[in-house]
Design a protein around this motif. Structure first.
Motif, PDB file in Angstrom:
ATOM      1  N   PHE A  28       0.865  -1.177   0.000  1.00 12.62           N
ATOM      2  CA  PHE A  28       0.000   0.000   0.000  1.00 12.62           C
ATOM      3  C   PHE A  28       0.898   1.224   0.000  1.00 12.62           C
ATOM      4  N   THR A  29       0.595   2.167  -0.878  1.00 18.55           N
ATOM      5  CA  THR A  29       1.359   3.405  -0.968  1.00 18.55           C
ATOM      6  C   THR A  29       0.426   4.590  -0.786  1.00 18.55           C
ATOM      7  N   ARG A  30       0.806   5.475   0.105  1.00 19.62           N
ATOM      8  CA  ARG A  30       0.109   6.755   0.291  1.00 19.62           C
ATOM      9  C   ARG A  30       1.100   7.807  -0.171  1.00 19.62           C
ATOM     10  N   SER A  31       0.722   8.597  -1.178  1.00 19.19           N
ATOM     11  CA  SER A  31       1.674   9.549  -1.757  1.00 19.19           C
ATOM     12  C   SER A  31       0.992  10.854  -2.142  1.00 19.19           C
ATOM     13  N   HIS A  32       1.829  11.821  -2.455  1.00 21.99           N
ATOM     14  CA  HIS A  32       1.356  13.150  -2.855  1.00 21.99           C
ATOM     15  C   HIS A  32       2.400  13.726  -3.806  1.00 21.99           C
ATOM     16  N   ALA A  33       2.019  14.031  -5.042  1.00 22.21           N
ATOM     17  CA  ALA A  33       2.944  14.565  -6.040  1.00 22.21           C
ATOM     18  C   ALA A  33       2.381  15.864  -6.591  1.00 22.21           C
ATOM     19  N   THR A  34       3.084  16.973  -6.369  1.00 24.02           N
ATOM     20  CA  THR A  34       2.621  18.283  -6.835  1.00 24.02           C
ATOM     21  C   THR A  34       3.747  19.023  -7.542  1.00 24.02           C
ATOM     22  N   SER A  35       3.358  20.075  -8.255  1.00 23.47           N
ATOM     23  CA  SER A  35       4.326  20.928  -8.936  1.00 23.47           C
ATOM     24  C   SER A  35       3.730  22.324  -9.075  1.00 23.47           C
ATOM     25  N   ASN A  36       4.606  23.318  -9.188  1.00 23.10           N
ATOM     26  CA  ASN A  36       4.124  24.663  -9.480  1.00 23.10           C
ATOM     27  C   ASN A  36       4.134  24.927 -10.985  1.00 23.10           C
ATOM     28  N   ALA A  37       4.484  23.920 -11.769  1.00 23.76           N
ATOM     29  CA  ALA A  37       4.469  23.996 -13.232  1.00 23.76           C
ATOM     30  C   ALA A  37       4.012  22.641 -13.773  1.00 23.76           C
ATOM     31  N   VAL A  38       2.749  22.319 -13.517  1.00 21.28           N
ATOM     32  CA  VAL A  38       2.219  21.012 -13.925  1.00 21.28           C
ATOM     33  C   VAL A  38       2.217  20.878 -15.442  1.00 21.28           C
ATOM     34  N   LEU A  39       1.719  21.890 -16.126  1.00 20.56           N
ATOM     35  CA  LEU A  39       1.682  21.864 -17.586  1.00 20.56           C
ATOM     36  C   LEU A  39       2.937  22.525 -18.122  1.00 20.56           C
ATOM     37  N   ASP A  40       3.570  21.891 -19.078  1.00 19.65           N
ATOM     38  CA  ASP A  40       4.766  22.436 -19.706  1.00 19.65           C
ATOM     39  C   ASP A  40       4.311  23.347 -20.835  1.00 19.65           C
ATOM     40  N   LEU A  41       4.208  24.634 -20.541  1.00 20.70           N
ATOM     41  CA  LEU A  41       3.660  25.583 -21.507  1.00 20.70           C
ATOM     42  C   LEU A  41       4.745  26.063 -22.464  1.00 20.70           C
ATOM     43  N   SER A  42       4.360  26.181 -23.728  1.00 24.70           N
ATOM     44  CA  SER A  42       5.276  26.693 -24.747  1.00 24.70           C
ATOM     45  C   SER A  42       4.448  27.435 -25.787  1.00 24.70           C
ATOM     46  N   ILE A  43       5.088  28.007 -26.743  1.00 25.47           N
ATOM     47  CA  ILE A  43       4.395  28.738 -27.804  1.00 25.47           C
ATOM     48  C   ILE A  43       3.495  27.812 -28.615  1.00 25.47           C
ATOM     49  N   ASP A  44       3.852  26.526 -28.671  1.00 28.34           N
ATOM     50  CA  ASP A  44       3.061  25.547 -29.410  1.00 28.34           C
ATOM     51  C   ASP A  44       1.875  25.025 -28.609  1.00 28.34           C
ATOM     52  N   GLN A  45       1.823  25.325 -27.318  1.00 31.34           N
ATOM     53  CA  GLN A  45       0.762  24.834 -26.437  1.00 31.34           C
ATOM     54  C   GLN A  45      -0.437  25.783 -26.513  1.00 31.34           C
ATOM     55  N   PRO A  46      -1.582  25.327 -27.010  1.00 29.21           N
ATOM     56  CA  PRO A  46      -2.748  26.214 -27.137  1.00 29.21           C
ATOM     57  C   PRO A  46      -3.458  26.504 -25.813  1.00 29.21           C
ATOM     58  N   MET A  47      -3.094  25.823 -24.733  1.00 30.83           N
ATOM     59  CA  MET A  47      -3.773  26.035 -23.454  1.00 30.83           C
ATOM     60  C   MET A  47      -3.281  27.316 -22.786  1.00 30.83           C
ATOM     61  N   GLN A  48      -4.209  27.997 -22.100  1.00 25.77           N
ATOM     62  CA  GLN A  48      -3.863  29.177 -21.321  1.00 25.77           C
ATOM     63  C   GLN A  48      -4.141  28.860 -19.862  1.00 25.77           C
ATOM     64  N   VAL A  49      -3.147  29.098 -19.015  1.00 22.68           N
ATOM     65  CA  VAL A  49      -3.249  28.721 -17.615  1.00 22.68           C
ATOM     66  C   VAL A  49      -2.956  29.937 -16.751  1.00 22.68           C
TER      67      VAL A  49
END
Length: 179
Positions: A28-49
């Motif tokens: 059994f594993t209890r874990s937590h994985a976070t980041s302050n840059a989850v999405l790797d944004l670039s000029i080619d990335q159409p998403m706005q965050v």
């Protein structure tokens, strides 16, 4: 680069080896994985965050994993060279983000989750020797409980079937030959 990833976990593992290559394991594993840059944004990335902080795409806070390879001793016709192999994987669903039709992430990044994932695989194996070589043939079912474990989701707000899950693997029969 101001990216900061964080992963914390606690894991409990029980494992036992038995005679003649048989064994079992449960964890059994209890874990937590976070980041302050989850999405790797670039000029080619159409998403706005607006806020790129959240759980990593592979974050599964609770996971139980168990497997066993055990002899079939108690069935009269199957005492020698027969084994049962099983795998159980139960975990929290992975996170995902929702966005509007313009590609703007609505709410927090990865603030939604897929449903709970449950897989149970059960196989029967026969080991044999042919011309001095050891073989095994294994047949059984993956996802024997036919759990709906989706791999995709409609995540665009306002789209038909918004938050509908897709990509169900379903129960299926598998045959494997080992050398």
């Amino acid at each position: 680069n101001q990216r900061r990833d964080r992963y914390d976990s606690v894991q409990l593992i029980l494992r036992q080896s038995l005679a003649d290559q048989f064994e079992w394991m449960a964890s059994f594993t209890r874990s937590h994985a976070t980041s302050n840059a989850v999405l790797d944004l670039s000029i080619d990335q159409p998403m706005q965050v607006i806020d790129n902080y959240g759980p990593m795409p592979w974050d599964a806070p609770n996971r139980f994993l168990g497997w066993a390879y055990l002899p079939v001793k108690y069935v009269p016709l199957m005492r020698r060279n027969w084994a049962i192999a099983l795998l159980l994987d139960a975990r929290t669903g992975f996170p995902f983000s929702v966005q509007n039709q313009y590609g703007v992430v609505m709410g927090g990044v990865d603030s939604y989750r897929y449903p709970f994932n449950f897989d149970l695989n059960l196989h029967l194996e026969r080991r044999f020797t042919l011309r001095g070589y050891r073989f095994a043939i294994r047949g059984g079912f993956n996802n024997i409980t036919n759990s709906r474990n989706p791999t995709a989701v409609k995540n665009v707000i306002g789209a038909p079937q918004f938050l509908q899950f897709y990509g169900y693997e379903g129960r299926h029969f598998v045959v494997r030959l080992r050398f």
